[in-house]
Design a protein around this motif. Structure first.
Motif, PDB file in Angstrom:
ATOM      1  N   GLN A   1     -17.178  -8.917  19.355  1.00 24.15           N
ATOM      2  CA  GLN A   1     -18.176  -7.958  19.850  1.00 24.15           C
ATOM      3  C   GLN A   1     -19.317  -8.632  20.605  1.00 24.15           C
ATOM      4  O   GLN A   1     -20.102  -7.956  21.276  1.00 24.15           O
TER       5      GLN A   1
ATOM      6  N   HIS B   1     -13.863  -3.016   8.162  1.00 26.09           N
ATOM      7  CA  HIS B   1     -14.094  -2.679   9.575  1.00 26.09           C
ATOM      8  C   HIS B   1     -14.208  -3.960  10.416  1.00 26.09           C
ATOM      9  O   HIS B   1     -13.560  -4.090  11.459  1.00 26.09           O
ATOM     10  N   GLU B   2     -15.031  -4.903   9.946  1.00 24.60           N
ATOM     11  CA  GLU B   2     -15.260  -6.129  10.728  1.00 24.60           C
ATOM     12  C   GLU B   2     -14.013  -7.011  10.751  1.00 24.60           C
ATOM     13  O   GLU B   2     -13.701  -7.634  11.763  1.00 24.60           O
TER      14      GLU B   2
ATOM     15  N   HIS C   1     -11.715  -6.082  13.451  1.00 28.56           N
ATOM     16  CA  HIS C   1     -12.104  -6.568  14.786  1.00 28.56           C
ATOM     17  C   HIS C   1     -11.467  -7.931  15.081  1.00 28.56           C
ATOM     18  O   HIS C   1     -11.121  -8.219  16.228  1.00 28.56           O
TER      19      HIS C   1
HETATM   20 ZN    ZN Z   1     -17.039  -2.262  14.963  1.00 24.24          ZN
END
Ligand code: ZN
Length: 172
Positions: free
Chosen positions: A51, A143-144, A147
């Motif tokens: 991100q 969630h992370e 990624h």
């Molecule tokens: Zn995210």
């Protein structure tokens, strides 16, 4: 420390599998410090390497376990840094909640996650630790970690809040 630009929807980096961290050096420390500052500035719960354009297996999560409610103005946020994380256990018990992502602003997707998670990871010095989490932290870790494997809420969500929002008929 410096704010980093958060990669947005449409950038192919969000679909790539990240590589392990092999050097626990000053560059990693700067990256983690920048990620925490960027996350705090964006008022998010978690932020992963891709991100901020780094294809490395790192993420940070806000540690909300001992957070006071209401949060005092001078409250200093705490973060947990995960380097080369490995999910060791996901509880069979799950829950569904709307979840947002700093890379997909405006989208809140209903995602089913395990209630509890056990994760093994390294800290910025390379030392391994193990953490068991539940609640929002467990959701954030899942969630992370997604990624790092190129998976986002856009893949996971069964439906989106904007789709469900009652925009026809009476609004109160
Ligand atoms: Zn995210």
């Amino acid at each position: 420390m410096a704010l980093r630009t958060i990669v947005q929807d449409g950038d192919p980096i969000l679909k790539k599998v990240c590589r392990p961290v092999t050097k626990f050096d000053d560059r990693l420390a700067v990256l983690l410090d920048d990620m925490k500052e960027t996350l705090s500035d964006a008022q998010g719960l978690g932020l992963a390497g891709p991100q901020v354009g780094m294809m490395r297996r790192v993420f940070v999560c806000l540690d909300e376990r001992d957070m006071p409610d209401p949060i005092p103005a001078d409250y200093e946020e705490k973060f947990i840094e995960f380097v080369n994380p490995e999910i060791e256990y996901l509880s069979p018990e799950t829950n569904e909640m709307y979840e947002g992502c700093l890379s997909f602003p405006g989208h809140n997707g209903a995602v089913t996650r395990s209630d509890k998670v056990k994760v093994k990871a390294q800290d910025r010095s390379g030392n391994w630790f193990e953490l068991e989490a539940e609640g929002m932290l467990a959701r954030c870790i899942q969630h992370e970690n997604d990624h790092l494997n190129g998976v986002t809420i856009m893949d996971r969500a069964t439906h989106f809040y904007e789709d469900d929002y009652p925009n026809d008929g009476d609004e109160d």
